[in-house]
Design a protein around this motif. Structure first.
Motif, PDB file in Angstrom:
ATOM      1  N   PHE A 109       1.475   4.328  -3.176  1.00 15.82           N
ATOM      2  CA  PHE A 109       1.409   5.775  -2.968  1.00 15.82           C
ATOM      3  C   PHE A 109       2.781   6.411  -3.202  1.00 15.82           C
ATOM      4  O   PHE A 109       2.875   7.508  -3.744  1.00 15.82           O
ATOM      5  CB  PHE A 109       0.907   6.096  -1.561  1.00 15.82           C
ATOM      6  CG  PHE A 109      -0.590   6.051  -1.435  1.00 15.82           C
ATOM      7  CD1 PHE A 109      -1.238   4.871  -1.114  1.00 15.82           C
ATOM      8  CD2 PHE A 109      -1.346   7.178  -1.654  1.00 15.82           C
ATOM      9  CE1 PHE A 109      -2.609   4.813  -1.020  1.00 15.82           C
ATOM     10  CE2 PHE A 109      -2.728   7.145  -1.556  1.00 15.82           C
ATOM     11  CZ  PHE A 109      -3.361   5.951  -1.237  1.00 15.82           C
ATOM     12  N   ARG A 136      -5.082   2.924   5.574  1.00 13.86           N
ATOM     13  CA  ARG A 136      -4.136   2.309   6.507  1.00 13.86           C
ATOM     14  C   ARG A 136      -4.778   2.057   7.869  1.00 13.86           C
ATOM     15  O   ARG A 136      -4.666   0.975   8.423  1.00 13.86           O
ATOM     16  CB  ARG A 136      -2.902   3.225   6.644  1.00 13.86           C
ATOM     17  CG  ARG A 136      -1.962   2.912   7.770  1.00 13.86           C
ATOM     18  CD  ARG A 136      -1.257   1.604   7.588  1.00 13.86           C
ATOM     19  NE  ARG A 136      -0.226   1.662   6.563  1.00 13.86           N
ATOM     20  CZ  ARG A 136       0.180   0.595   5.874  1.00 13.86           C
ATOM     21  NH1 ARG A 136      -0.359  -0.576   6.093  1.00 13.86           N
ATOM     22  NH2 ARG A 136       1.122   0.713   4.971  1.00 13.86           N
ATOM     23  N   LEU A 193      -7.943   3.184  -5.688  1.00  7.77           N
ATOM     24  CA  LEU A 193      -6.490   3.398  -5.761  1.00  7.77           C
ATOM     25  C   LEU A 193      -6.078   3.858  -7.158  1.00  7.77           C
ATOM     26  O   LEU A 193      -5.221   4.732  -7.305  1.00  7.77           O
ATOM     27  CB  LEU A 193      -5.758   2.109  -5.398  1.00  7.77           C
ATOM     28  CG  LEU A 193      -5.759   1.775  -3.909  1.00  7.77           C
ATOM     29  CD1 LEU A 193      -5.104   0.437  -3.665  1.00  7.77           C
ATOM     30  CD2 LEU A 193      -5.032   2.849  -3.122  1.00  7.77           C
ATOM     31  N   THR A 206      -2.561  11.684   0.898  1.00 11.44           N
ATOM     32  CA  THR A 206      -2.055  11.028   2.117  1.00 11.44           C
ATOM     33  C   THR A 206      -3.213  10.783   3.078  1.00 11.44           C
ATOM     34  O   THR A 206      -3.166   9.856   3.881  1.00 11.44           O
ATOM     35  CB  THR A 206      -0.993  11.893   2.816  1.00 11.44           C
ATOM     36  OG1 THR A 206      -1.565  13.156   3.111  1.00 11.44           O
ATOM     37  CG2 THR A 206       0.239  12.046   1.990  1.00 11.44           C
ATOM     38  N   LEU A 220       3.827   8.346   4.499  1.00 10.64           N
ATOM     39  CA  LEU A 220       3.394   7.161   3.768  1.00 10.64           C
ATOM     40  C   LEU A 220       4.077   5.889   4.236  1.00 10.64           C
ATOM     41  O   LEU A 220       3.621   4.802   3.922  1.00 10.64           O
ATOM     42  CB  LEU A 220       3.651   7.348   2.268  1.00 10.64           C
ATOM     43  CG  LEU A 220       2.841   8.466   1.596  1.00 10.64           C
ATOM     44  CD1 LEU A 220       3.246   8.612   0.156  1.00 10.64           C
ATOM     45  CD2 LEU A 220       1.367   8.166   1.690  1.00 10.64           C
ATOM     46  N   TYR A 259      -4.645   7.618   1.988  1.00 12.46           N
ATOM     47  CA  TYR A 259      -3.749   6.592   2.512  1.00 12.46           C
ATOM     48  C   TYR A 259      -4.051   6.329   3.979  1.00 12.46           C
ATOM     49  O   TYR A 259      -4.148   5.184   4.417  1.00 12.46           O
ATOM     50  CB  TYR A 259      -2.289   7.029   2.334  1.00 12.46           C
ATOM     51  CG  TYR A 259      -1.301   6.184   3.094  1.00 12.46           C
ATOM     52  CD1 TYR A 259      -0.884   4.967   2.585  1.00 12.46           C
ATOM     53  CD2 TYR A 259      -0.802   6.595   4.330  1.00 12.46           C
ATOM     54  CE1 TYR A 259       0.001   4.181   3.284  1.00 12.46           C
ATOM     55  CE2 TYR A 259       0.073   5.819   5.032  1.00 12.46           C
ATOM     56  CZ  TYR A 259       0.480   4.611   4.508  1.00 12.46           C
ATOM     57  OH  TYR A 259       1.347   3.844   5.217  1.00 12.46           O
ATOM     58  N   LEU A 288       0.832  -1.201   0.000  1.00 14.53           N
ATOM     59  CA  LEU A 288       0.000   0.000   0.000  1.00 14.53           C
ATOM     60  C   LEU A 288       0.869   1.255   0.000  1.00 14.53           C
ATOM     61  O   LEU A 288       0.649   2.179  -0.792  1.00 14.53           O
ATOM     62  CB  LEU A 288      -0.917  -0.022   1.235  1.00 14.53           C
ATOM     63  CG  LEU A 288      -1.816   1.180   1.393  1.00 14.53           C
ATOM     64  CD1 LEU A 288      -2.819   1.257   0.270  1.00 14.53           C
ATOM     65  CD2 LEU A 288      -2.549   1.133   2.726  1.00 14.53           C
ATOM     66  N   SER A 289       1.869   1.264   0.902  1.00 12.96           N
ATOM     67  CA  SER A 289       2.779   2.410   0.926  1.00 12.96           C
ATOM     68  C   SER A 289       3.455   2.567  -0.427  1.00 12.96           C
ATOM     69  O   SER A 289       3.611   3.682  -0.931  1.00 12.96           O
ATOM     70  CB  SER A 289       3.860   2.219   1.984  1.00 12.96           C
ATOM     71  OG  SER A 289       3.298   1.995   3.221  1.00 12.96           O
TER      72      SER A 289
END
Lengths: 679, 218
Positions: free
Chosen positions: A88, A265, A345, A258, A134, A261, A84-85
């Motif tokens: 981004f 997250r 995404l 972010t 991130l 994100y 995931l990080s």
């Protein structure tokens, strides 16, 4: 492999740090500083992009980049990259790469007027803080980076600090962002109070049901403010025009993401989705943001404010995808969840590309014509054809027109909404259907808005002297935009390149792979989806489009015969030459929509004319304005109430008498003693 | 030794009652001088004791420091301030004296009540010293509230400091020397600054009545 990857990420981070230091050292030599700092950023972002791709494709599981423990309790700097990080980070790196190339030219107009060393220092550290946001593996480090990101972006927003408008924008921004951070902090502390750990990769099993719901609301407000969700969006249309264009590209392109994100997250990865209403709330917020965002954008004639409202709209579209994902996951429907997450995404990634590009384009226009007001532009396509081409590409992409990337992600969002309509859940289906309609409306309005933006500013005749004198911008600026435009087209034509990466994330988070459901090669992409039998092929559509145009031209030629061109002045009744005042104005263009959405805009207009008779005036002046509903009916009353309350209490509590103040201390200390006695 | 200390702690408490009952600024200063002398006496007794049993002499140095600073120098400084400020209206308390004394009695009871359950203080001997010295702090703070003039506030501050000092000394059997030294120097600086401020207030308002500071409010 892992060691190599770790070093690659570390090298990227260190390069950014190095860039920050070097731009401070070279503060006196502005030209050199600008070029060197931007080249370092380019190198660092290239490394970062490569590392992210390698991470997703070849390394499973999260890898720790570094971890420093400190003597201060809870503060440990842990950097960890999972898929995931990485996705981004990839978006961030690509955008930074292009923006840095662009900045070489763009920042040059500050040389001699501004402290460029300081700007580059802030720019680099801002990027660095976003990377840390991130990749941080514990909530405290996340919080520190988040705060650093907010503060650094504040300094960048008020970079042209002598203007009253920028100061106000900065003030609004910092107030909103700090409110948001306060909510986040409370959320993190609740998490800590139950789990006794700030680890983001840990388990959240110890948190009871009620606390989870509270955390969800807190984090939604916190991240929602940063993302610019309606009604917390009010800082966006002020902050983006105030910042230099390359910074607004970064802010709109990746900083507000972010927050997305953070939502994924903390809610999806950490807490886990259990309630359907979480998704419904996010979905409804997404619908509101998308429709209202684009509606407000239509009314704006300041090019950067317009783009800022489009950011609100696109965040709305992303949230629609995310909301569907949450709803589906709460009902254990992994396939739809994965599809919706992929859509969200992908749209995040695409929006980074085209919105970054659009802000760069706005910067180019400002650089060339020294104005942000599109009513003063016009005819720029002849002065700056390359910029015009790129802006056209981005406009098509954001309006979700076929060969570009915006179409793919919106199409996937539609698919996930359709797939979410399952018999036997009436309320949810209704929301999904409404969302489909709202998304359609949004797309149409966005297209109208960009017809306005492009048509008014690039086509026709120049409406002011500034537009008349505009020249093509430096080549580096066009290269930066060109790469983004090319990427928009590539992702649009060959979406599998990026879908393969995002699919890994979906497998990680949701446990279902969408890629298997989408078949196709590189040339003609073809998606028969099992969940709903829809298929689409962008490239085939493009070919059909071109073929259709050619055929229709051919048909016209065959039926109509050879046409003869006559060169005539139009619309001037044969008296005078055409001039700029005969053109459509941006206000005129958006007027029909203003009438349709009258209830929302509450427009006012004032016509003043001089002369004997209304139909034969000597001068006539027409001004129109609209009220921002949220500011007028939500924020101003709130601010007024708080102000009145604090003024009143100020005279009651803060009397100015030393004895009173001492009495407060006295009573407080005694109360503490009593508390000690009974606890 | 503990009998001496008990007596002295009661006397110190009594001196703060006396202070509360004082009507004139001049007598505040004298009462403060007496209270400081009593504290020096406590330090002296503890110092002699530690010199005899452990061979430490640092508490005696502290005792000397208190005498120089709090018994001689600071009262003299305050006295000079008082003389130099021309504007003088003697009566300056907000409530009348009997009520103030009754409130002070209440404060002593309150501190007894709140400290009764603190762990380790329940042994009979220690408790009374502790209660007395904590009461001195409350009375000092209350004194600051009850007086209008700036010098009253300074004295109140000094009494709070005295209370904290004696509490610390009695509960630790003599603090580390460096801490004592630091506190003393802080105090000296604070009093000098406050003395200066009194002059400034007097200059600006023609009075050292702190009620008039209301006018500064924006």
């Amino acid at each position: 492999m892992e060691l190599f990857l770790r070093n690659l990420f570390l090298a990227s981070v260190l390069l950014y740090l190095f860039g920050a230091v070097i731009s401070l050292i070279l503060m006196k030599r502005q030209k050199a500083c600008n070029i060197i700092a931007n080249f370092i950023c380019i190198a660092a972002s290239a490394l970062g992009a490569a590392a992210s791709v390698i991470k997703i494709l070849w390394v499973n599981g999260p890898i720790g980049i570094f971890g420093f423990k400190s003597a201060i309790p809870f503060v440990s700097l842990d950097m960890k990259v999972d898929n995931l990080s990485a996705i981004f980070l990839l978006a961030l790196s690509i955008l930074v790469l292009c923006v840095s190339i662009y900045s070489i030219g763009y920042i040059s107009h500050y040389i001699g007027k501004r402290n460029i060393g300081l700007f580059n220092f802030l720019y680099t550290t801002f990027i660095l803080s976003m990377i840390f946001v991130l990749t941080s593996a514990n909530a405290v480090f996340f919080y520190i980076s988040w705060e650093a990101m907010s503060l650094l972006s504040y300094f960048l927003v008020v970079f042209e600090s002598e203007k009253e408008k920028n100061q106000r924008a900065g003030r609004l921004y910092i107030i909103m962002t700090h409110l948001a951070t306060a909510f986040l902090l409370i959320g993190f502390m609740i998490i800590y109070s139950y789990t006794k750990s700030f680890d983001l990769f840990g388990s959240s099993a110890g948190i009871p049901e009620a606390a989870r719901n509270i955390i969800f609301i807190l984090l939604l407000i916190g991240f929602g403010t940063k993302a610019g969700v309606i009604p917390l969006h009010i800082w966006l249309p002020y902050a983006h025009p105030a910042a230099p264009s390359n910074v607004s590209a970064l802010m709109s392109g990746i900083m507000i993401k972010t927050a997305i994100y953070g939502l994924i997250r903390f809610l999806l990865c950490y807490l886990g989705i259990e309630h359907t209403w979480w998704g419904v709330v996010i979905l409804v917020l997404g619908i509101a943001s998308a429709v209202l965002g684009v509606a407000y954008a239509l009314m704006e004639h300041n090019i950067k404010r317009l783009l800022a409202f489009h950011s609100v709209e696109n965040i709305g579209i992303i949230l629609i995808g995310l909301g569907v994902c949450f709803i589906a996951l709460a009902q254990n429907n992994e396939l739809v969840g994965g599809l919706a997450l992929t859509a969200a995404l992908l749209h995040t990634f695409n929006h980074t590309l085209f919105k970054g590009g659009l802000f760069l384009g706005a910067g180019s226009i400002q650089y060339a014509a020294h104005t942000k007001d599109i009513e003063k532009l016009g005819g720029l396509i002849k002065k700056m054809p390359v910029t015009a081409l790129f802006v056209l590409c981005f406009s098509l992409a954001i309006s979700a027109i076929v060969p570009f990337n915006g179409f793919i992600s919106e199409w996937l969002t539609y698919q996930s909404l359709f797939a979410n309509i399952i018999p036997g859940q009436a309320g949810l289906n209704l929301i999904s259907i409404l969302a489909v309609a709202a998304l359609g409306l949004t797309g149409a309005l966005a297209a109208a808005c960009f017809v306005k933006l492009f048509g008014i500013s690039f086509l026709g005749l120049p409406r002011s002297n500034q537009a008349l004198k505009a020249k093509e911008v430096p080549v580096t600026m066009n290269i930066g935009m060109g790469i983004l435009a090319a990427l928009c087209l590539i992702v649009g034509l060959f979406p599998f390149t990026i879908l393969r990466l995002i699919d890994q994330v979906a497998i990680d988070l949701v446990g279902s792979s969408i890629l298997g459901q989408l078949h196709g090669g590189f040339l003609i992409v073809y998606y028969p989806l099992k969940v709903s039998a829809n298929s689409i092929s962008p490239l085939a559509l493009l070919i059909v489009l071109i073929a259709l145009i050619l055929i229709s031209l051919l048909v016209i030629r065959i039926i109509g015969g050879k046409y003869i061109e006559r060169k005539y002045g139009t619309w001037d009744c044969g008296f005078e030459a055409l001039n700029a005042r005969m053109q459509y104005s941006a206000t005129g263009f958006s007027k029909p929509i203003k009438i349709v959405f009258k209830i929302l805009f509450r427009p006012t207009r004032k016509t003043t004319f001089e002369g004997d008779w209304l139909y034969h005036p000597e001068t006539i002046e027409y001004t129109t304005s609209f009220t921002s509903v949220f500011e007028e009916y939500l924020y101003y009353p709130m601010i007024r109430t708080i102000k009145q309350f604090s003024q009143r209490t100020k005279f009651r509590i803060q009397t100015g008498s030393i004895h009173n103040y001492l009495l407060y201390i006295f009573i407080m200390v005694l109360a503490l003693m009593l508390y000690n006695r009974f606890v | 030794m503990s009998d001496f200390l008990d007596t002295l702690s009661v006397l110190i408490l009594l001196s703060s009652f006396v202070l509360m009952a004082n009507k004139r600024i001049k007598s505040y200063i004298e009462t403060f001088r007496i209270q400081s002398l009593l504290i020096a006496l406590v330090a002296g007794i503890m110092g002699v004791d530690s010199l005899l049993t452990e061979g430490r002499f640092d508490i005696l140095v502290v005792c000397l420091l208190i005498i120089i600073l709090k018994v001689i120098y600071i009262p003299a400084l305050l006295h000079r301030t008082y003389v130099n400020v021309k504007y003088k209206v003697e009566k300056d308390f907000i409530l009348n004296i009997p009520i103030l004394i009754i409130v002070c009695c209440g404060l002593v009871v309150f501190s007894y009540f709140t400290l009764a359950t603190v762990d380790g203080l329940n042994e009979s001997i220690f408790n009374i010293q502790f209660v007395n010295s904590v009461s001195v702090i409350w009375i000092g703070l209350f004194f600051m509230i009850s007086r209008k003039k700036a010098i009253g506030q300074i004295i109140g501050f000094l009494v709070i400091e005295n209370g904290l000092y004696i509490t610390a000394m009695l509960s630790t059997q003599g603090m580390p020397f460096i801490v004592d030294l630091g506190i003393s120097i802080d105090l000296l600086t604070a009093v000098m600054i406050m003395g200066l401020m009194v002059f400034r207030i007097n200059e600006k308002f023609d009075s050292i009545d702190t009620d008039q500071l209301n006018n500064l409010k924006g």
